[in-house]
Design a protein around this motif. Structure first.
Motif, PDB file in Angstrom:
ATOM      1  N   TRP A  80      49.563  18.852  34.263  1.00 34.94           N
ATOM      2  CA  TRP A  80      50.004  20.024  33.431  1.00 34.94           C
ATOM      3  C   TRP A  80      51.305  20.494  34.027  1.00 34.94           C
ATOM      4  O   TRP A  80      52.407  20.787  33.101  1.00 34.94           O
ATOM      5  CB  TRP A  80      49.076  20.946  33.383  1.00 34.94           C
ATOM      6  N   ILE A  81      51.386  20.564  35.161  1.00 34.78           N
ATOM      7  CA  ILE A  81      52.634  21.180  35.804  1.00 34.78           C
ATOM      8  C   ILE A  81      54.013  20.120  35.534  1.00 34.78           C
ATOM      9  O   ILE A  81      54.962  20.612  35.092  1.00 34.78           O
ATOM     10  CB  ILE A  81      52.650  21.295  37.563  1.00 34.78           C
ATOM     11  N   THR A  82      53.488  18.981  35.053  1.00 37.04           N
ATOM     12  CA  THR A  82      54.634  18.027  34.864  1.00 37.04           C
ATOM     13  C   THR A  82      54.839  17.897  33.344  1.00 37.04           C
ATOM     14  O   THR A  82      55.986  18.063  32.765  1.00 37.04           O
ATOM     15  CB  THR A  82      54.279  16.630  35.406  1.00 37.04           C
ATOM     16  N   GLU A  83      53.676  18.124  32.675  1.00 34.54           N
ATOM     17  CA  GLU A  83      53.796  17.870  31.130  1.00 34.54           C
ATOM     18  C   GLU A  83      54.019  19.213  30.291  1.00 34.54           C
ATOM     19  O   GLU A  83      54.932  18.917  29.466  1.00 34.54           O
ATOM     20  CB  GLU A  83      52.481  17.314  30.684  1.00 34.54           C
ATOM     21  N   VAL A  84      53.692  20.311  30.569  1.00 32.34           N
ATOM     22  CA  VAL A  84      54.209  21.624  30.010  1.00 32.34           C
ATOM     23  C   VAL A  84      55.571  21.779  29.667  1.00 32.34           C
ATOM     24  O   VAL A  84      55.950  21.618  28.534  1.00 32.34           O
ATOM     25  CB  VAL A  84      53.585  22.684  30.531  1.00 32.34           C
ATOM     26  N   PRO A  85      56.578  21.575  30.748  1.00 29.47           N
ATOM     27  CA  PRO A  85      57.695  21.767  30.536  1.00 29.47           C
ATOM     28  C   PRO A  85      58.418  20.793  29.435  1.00 29.47           C
ATOM     29  O   PRO A  85      59.224  20.870  28.653  1.00 29.47           O
ATOM     30  CB  PRO A  85      58.647  21.501  31.917  1.00 29.47           C
ATOM     31  N   VAL A  86      57.730  19.324  29.466  1.00 32.25           N
ATOM     32  CA  VAL A  86      58.488  18.451  28.652  1.00 32.25           C
ATOM     33  C   VAL A  86      57.713  18.653  27.335  1.00 32.25           C
ATOM     34  O   VAL A  86      58.606  18.569  26.398  1.00 32.25           O
ATOM     35  CB  VAL A  86      57.796  16.980  29.015  1.00 32.25           C
ATOM     36  N   LYS A  87      56.618  18.989  27.111  1.00 30.80           N
ATOM     37  CA  LYS A  87      56.050  19.339  25.718  1.00 30.80           C
ATOM     38  C   LYS A  87      56.909  20.630  25.306  1.00 30.80           C
ATOM     39  O   LYS A  87      56.926  20.802  23.974  1.00 30.80           O
ATOM     40  CB  LYS A  87      54.651  19.843  25.842  1.00 30.80           C
ATOM     41  N   PHE A  88      57.470  21.846  26.008  1.00 31.77           N
ATOM     42  CA  PHE A  88      58.229  22.637  25.386  1.00 31.77           C
ATOM     43  C   PHE A  88      59.697  22.424  25.031  1.00 31.77           C
ATOM     44  O   PHE A  88      60.307  22.966  24.259  1.00 31.77           O
ATOM     45  CB  PHE A  88      58.181  24.087  26.453  1.00 31.77           C
ATOM     46  N   ASN A  89      59.940  21.169  25.823  1.00 30.22           N
ATOM     47  CA  ASN A  89      61.225  20.744  25.350  1.00 30.22           C
ATOM     48  C   ASN A  89      61.547  20.362  24.034  1.00 30.22           C
ATOM     49  O   ASN A  89      60.658  19.755  23.260  1.00 30.22           O
ATOM     50  CB  ASN A  89      61.715  19.495  26.242  1.00 30.22           C
ATOM     51  N   GLY A  90      62.650  21.184  23.226  1.00 28.19           N
ATOM     52  CA  GLY A  90      63.044  20.905  21.916  1.00 28.19           C
ATOM     53  C   GLY A  90      62.311  22.019  21.150  1.00 28.19           C
ATOM     54  O   GLY A  90      62.803  22.166  20.053  1.00 28.19           O
ATOM     55  N   LEU A  91      61.667  22.935  21.746  1.00 25.38           N
ATOM     56  CA  LEU A  91      61.173  23.974  20.635  1.00 25.38           C
ATOM     57  C   LEU A  91      62.194  25.263  20.961  1.00 25.38           C
ATOM     58  O   LEU A  91      62.720  25.404  22.250  1.00 25.38           O
ATOM     59  CB  LEU A  91      59.783  24.495  21.291  1.00 25.38           C
ATOM     60  N   SER A  92      62.440  25.871  20.161  1.00 32.20           N
ATOM     61  CA  SER A  92      63.588  27.080  20.267  1.00 32.20           C
ATOM     62  C   SER A  92      62.990  28.313  20.586  1.00 32.20           C
ATOM     63  O   SER A  92      61.707  28.376  20.690  1.00 32.20           O
ATOM     64  CB  SER A  92      64.128  27.310  18.688  1.00 32.20           C
ATOM     65  N   GLU A  93      63.822  29.049  21.198  1.00 28.51           N
ATOM     66  CA  GLU A  93      63.173  30.690  21.383  1.00 28.51           C
ATOM     67  C   GLU A  93      62.415  31.219  20.466  1.00 28.51           C
ATOM     68  O   GLU A  93      61.546  31.697  20.444  1.00 28.51           O
ATOM     69  CB  GLU A  93      64.531  31.438  21.969  1.00 28.51           C
ATOM     70  N   GLN A  94      63.032  30.851  19.214  1.00 32.60           N
ATOM     71  CA  GLN A  94      62.379  31.509  17.807  1.00 32.60           C
ATOM     72  C   GLN A  94      60.914  30.968  17.845  1.00 32.60           C
ATOM     73  O   GLN A  94      59.890  31.723  17.387  1.00 32.60           O
ATOM     74  CB  GLN A  94      63.136  31.346  16.874  1.00 32.60           C
TER      75      GLN A  94
END
Length: 149
Positions: free
Chosen positions: A11-25
């Motif tokens: 999860w430490i590896t995957e969570v940042p990747v999964k959030f990649n591309g999501l905007s602040e909004q």
């Protein structure tokens, strides 16, 4: 124990990747007025890491049984003000906290995994149970954020 550590590291590896591309909004949007946004849920997981990290450490040196010190998750979320913080700050905080959790777990001996905690309802649990529960709780909330994985 190794399974929980492997799951956490994944999860430490995957969570940042999964959030990649999501905007602040997108991460700030609340599904309903009184429901947490994605970044508030991740903030809640930071609070969980903070509170559990001290439990994982205390369990290794305090007299048994340890008592679980409860925390008010709504007050923590409000006072930590995750909704107003930049998402990158929260994500970085979550990653750092969980890297520290993993570092502590790697040094716990097999014998210490049997150290016990007294939950507020009188139930006794081991440190091993608490570690597994930590990852289960995290995965529950990550499923809320990302949907079924």
């Amino acid at each position: 124990m190794q399974t929980a550590l492997d799951r956490l590291n994944q999860w430490i590896t995957e969570v940042p990747v999964k959030f990649n591309g999501l905007s602040e909004q997108e991460v700030s949007r609340r599904p309903q007025p009184h429901k947490w946004s994605r970044k508030e849920i991740l903030g809640h997981l930071c609070d969980s890491a903070l509170n559990n990290l001290q439990r994982f450490v205390r369990a290794q040196y305090e007299e048994q049984p340890n008592t679980i010190i409860q925390y008010d998750q709504d007050q923590w979320g409000r006072l930590m003000n995750y909704q107003e913080l930049p998402f990158e700050h929260i994500l970085s905080f979550w990653v750092s906290l969980n890297k520290q959790v993993a570092a502590v777990w790697r040094r716990i001996s097999e014998g210490q995994l049997q150290n016990v905690f007294l939950l507020n309802e009188g139930k006794m649990v081991t440190l091993h149970w608490l570690i597994d529960d930590y990852v289960d709780h995290m995965e529950h909330h990550l499923d809320q954020i990302f949907g079924s994985n």
